[in-house]
Scaffold this motif. Structure first.
Motif, PDB file in Angstrom:
ATOM      1  N   VAL A  97      -3.531  10.216  -5.565  1.00 45.26           N
ATOM      2  CA  VAL A  97      -4.180   8.948  -5.919  1.00 45.26           C
ATOM      3  C   VAL A  97      -3.457   8.353  -7.142  1.00 45.26           C
ATOM      4  O   VAL A  97      -2.393   7.762  -7.007  1.00 45.26           O
ATOM      5  CB  VAL A  97      -5.691   9.131  -6.153  1.00 45.26           C
ATOM      6  CG1 VAL A  97      -6.377   7.779  -6.361  1.00 45.26           C
ATOM      7  CG2 VAL A  97      -6.325   9.829  -4.945  1.00 45.26           C
ATOM      8  N   ASN A 169      -5.301  -3.522  -3.589  1.00 46.76           N
ATOM      9  CA  ASN A 169      -5.269  -2.563  -2.487  1.00 46.76           C
ATOM     10  C   ASN A 169      -4.488  -1.345  -2.967  1.00 46.76           C
ATOM     11  O   ASN A 169      -3.276  -1.428  -3.185  1.00 46.76           O
ATOM     12  CB  ASN A 169      -4.598  -3.192  -1.266  1.00 46.76           C
ATOM     13  CG  ASN A 169      -4.624  -2.278  -0.051  1.00 46.76           C
ATOM     14  OD1 ASN A 169      -4.549  -1.057  -0.164  1.00 46.76           O
ATOM     15  ND2 ASN A 169      -4.715  -2.869   1.128  1.00 46.76           N
ATOM     16  N   ARG A 170      -5.147  -0.230  -3.143  1.00 46.49           N
ATOM     17  CA  ARG A 170      -4.505   0.941  -3.732  1.00 46.49           C
ATOM     18  C   ARG A 170      -3.382   1.479  -2.850  1.00 46.49           C
ATOM     19  O   ARG A 170      -2.410   2.049  -3.355  1.00 46.49           O
ATOM     20  CB  ARG A 170      -5.539   2.033  -4.016  1.00 46.49           C
ATOM     21  CG  ARG A 170      -6.208   2.651  -2.785  1.00 46.49           C
ATOM     22  CD  ARG A 170      -7.351   3.564  -3.199  1.00 46.49           C
ATOM     23  NE  ARG A 170      -7.984   4.242  -2.051  1.00 46.49           N
ATOM     24  CZ  ARG A 170      -7.692   5.482  -1.689  1.00 46.49           C
ATOM     25  NH1 ARG A 170      -6.786   6.182  -2.355  1.00 46.49           N
ATOM     26  NH2 ARG A 170      -8.298   6.040  -0.655  1.00 46.49           N
ATOM     27  N   HIS A 171      -3.468   1.288  -1.542  1.00 47.09           N
ATOM     28  CA  HIS A 171      -2.423   1.766  -0.643  1.00 47.09           C
ATOM     29  C   HIS A 171      -1.085   1.078  -0.908  1.00 47.09           C
ATOM     30  O   HIS A 171      -0.024   1.660  -0.678  1.00 47.09           O
ATOM     31  CB  HIS A 171      -2.832   1.559   0.813  1.00 47.09           C
ATOM     32  CG  HIS A 171      -4.025   2.366   1.222  1.00 47.09           C
ATOM     33  ND1 HIS A 171      -4.293   3.612   0.713  1.00 47.09           N
ATOM     34  CD2 HIS A 171      -5.026   2.096   2.100  1.00 47.09           C
ATOM     35  CE1 HIS A 171      -5.409   4.083   1.257  1.00 47.09           C
ATOM     36  NE2 HIS A 171      -5.879   3.170   2.091  1.00 47.09           N
ATOM     37  N   GLU A 172      -1.125  -0.160  -1.390  1.00 44.21           N
ATOM     38  CA  GLU A 172       0.109  -0.887  -1.680  1.00 44.21           C
ATOM     39  C   GLU A 172       0.887  -0.263  -2.831  1.00 44.21           C
ATOM     40  O   GLU A 172       2.079  -0.539  -3.009  1.00 44.21           O
ATOM     41  CB  GLU A 172      -0.209  -2.350  -1.999  1.00 44.21           C
ATOM     42  CG  GLU A 172      -0.753  -3.129  -0.801  1.00 44.21           C
ATOM     43  CD  GLU A 172      -1.050  -4.566  -1.129  1.00 44.21           C
ATOM     44  OE1 GLU A 172      -1.049  -4.917  -2.346  1.00 44.21           O
ATOM     45  OE2 GLU A 172      -1.265  -5.362  -0.193  1.00 44.21           O
ATOM     46  N   GLY A 174       0.823   3.150  -3.244  1.00 40.58           N
ATOM     47  CA  GLY A 174       1.007   4.551  -2.892  1.00 40.58           C
ATOM     48  C   GLY A 174      -0.132   5.464  -3.274  1.00 40.58           C
ATOM     49  O   GLY A 174      -0.021   6.684  -3.132  1.00 40.58           O
ATOM     50  N   SER A 176      -2.815   6.527  -1.896  1.00 40.30           N
ATOM     51  CA  SER A 176      -3.506   6.534  -0.604  1.00 40.30           C
ATOM     52  C   SER A 176      -4.308   7.794  -0.313  1.00 40.30           C
ATOM     53  O   SER A 176      -4.858   7.936   0.783  1.00 40.30           O
ATOM     54  CB  SER A 176      -2.476   6.321   0.515  1.00 40.30           C
ATOM     55  OG  SER A 176      -1.813   5.089   0.357  1.00 40.30           O
ATOM     56  N   SER A 179      -8.057   8.850   1.971  1.00 36.66           N
ATOM     57  CA  SER A 179      -8.330   7.590   2.658  1.00 36.66           C
ATOM     58  C   SER A 179      -9.458   7.702   3.669  1.00 36.66           C
ATOM     59  O   SER A 179     -10.029   6.693   4.086  1.00 36.66           O
ATOM     60  CB  SER A 179      -7.057   7.082   3.349  1.00 36.66           C
ATOM     61  OG  SER A 179      -6.576   8.041   4.278  1.00 36.66           O
ATOM     62  N   GLU A 184      -9.727   1.253   0.646  1.00 35.10           N
ATOM     63  CA  GLU A 184      -8.486   0.879  -0.016  1.00 35.10           C
ATOM     64  C   GLU A 184      -8.655  -0.112  -1.153  1.00 35.10           C
ATOM     65  O   GLU A 184      -7.829  -0.209  -2.056  1.00 35.10           O
ATOM     66  CB  GLU A 184      -7.497   0.289   1.007  1.00 35.10           C
ATOM     67  CG  GLU A 184      -7.878  -1.047   1.605  1.00 35.10           C
ATOM     68  CD  GLU A 184      -8.792  -0.912   2.816  1.00 35.10           C
ATOM     69  OE1 GLU A 184      -8.987  -1.926   3.513  1.00 35.10           O
ATOM     70  OE2 GLU A 184      -9.310   0.197   3.068  1.00 35.10           O
TER      71      GLU A 184
END
Length: 198
Positions: A97, A169-172, A174, A176, A179, A184
């Motif tokens: 995270v 958006n945390r996935h942008e 990395g 992730s 999940s 996100e």
């Protein structure tokens, strides 16, 4: 920082568009630590949770004659982030995270300020900047409000308050991990008291 009422915010905003010529140019401000908080929200298993992260350093410069020329540069201390769920803190700081060990700082540098109605940093104003999280830099736009304390004189701009809000958006970046449990989108609510230096 105590919650400000909408009336207090609006009363403080009235002074800012009408800068005195003597105030022209970028003026440095420093954080008042006990009046500053960086709050975030996230959805865990369908329930909204919250947390805080302290500011490590900040360079804030405001141009009262041309508010759009103002600048903000802020670093956050990832390792000291806290959530309202103690058991969620360790996973949040883990390599999947925030990776607090590898990337101990989150950094934001403003690149553009769009003023709101009446030339104010309020009423639809936005601050766009580069956010660096886990070594990944991406643009982010935050809603912005800046105001002086209620009851202060119109020309007294020594002490101000800032509110920035938005989401990422945390996935942008990395971040992730987990999940299957955590959505996100991360909400941001940054509130800071600042005082003029020099």
């Amino acid at each position: 920082m105590t919650q400000l009422t909408r009336r207090a915010v609006l009363s403080g905003l009235t002074a800012l568009p009408f800068a005195h010529p003597a105030l022209a140019g970028l003026r440095p401000y420093e954080l008042v630590r006990n009046g500053t908080s960086v709050d975030f929200t996230f959805e865990l298993s369908g329930i909204t949770q919250s947390g805080t992260m302290p500011i490590r350093s900040a360079d804030i410069r405001i141009d009262m004659a041309d508010l759009a020329n103002s600048r903000v540069d802020v670093s956050l201390n990832v390792a000291k982030a806290r959530t309202n769920l103690p058991f969620a803190r360790k996973p949040m700081l883990s390599a999947g995270v925030l990776d607090a060990t590898g990337f101990p700082t989150i950094h934001f540098t403003s690149t553009d300020i769009q003023l709101g109605n009446g030339g104010r940093i309020s009423n639809g104003a936005e601050i766009t900047g580069d956010l660096t999280l886990r070594g990944v830099t991406r643009p982010i736009t935050l809603r912005a409000n800046i105001f002086r304390p209620p009851g202060s004189a119109r020309d007294n701009l020594n002490n101000l308050s800032i509110q920035l809000s938005g989401s990422l958006n945390r996935h942008e970046f990395g971040a992730s991990g987990y999940s299957d449990l955590v959505k996100e989108t991360v909400g941001l609510d940054i509130r800071a008291k600042i005082k003029k230096t020099g």
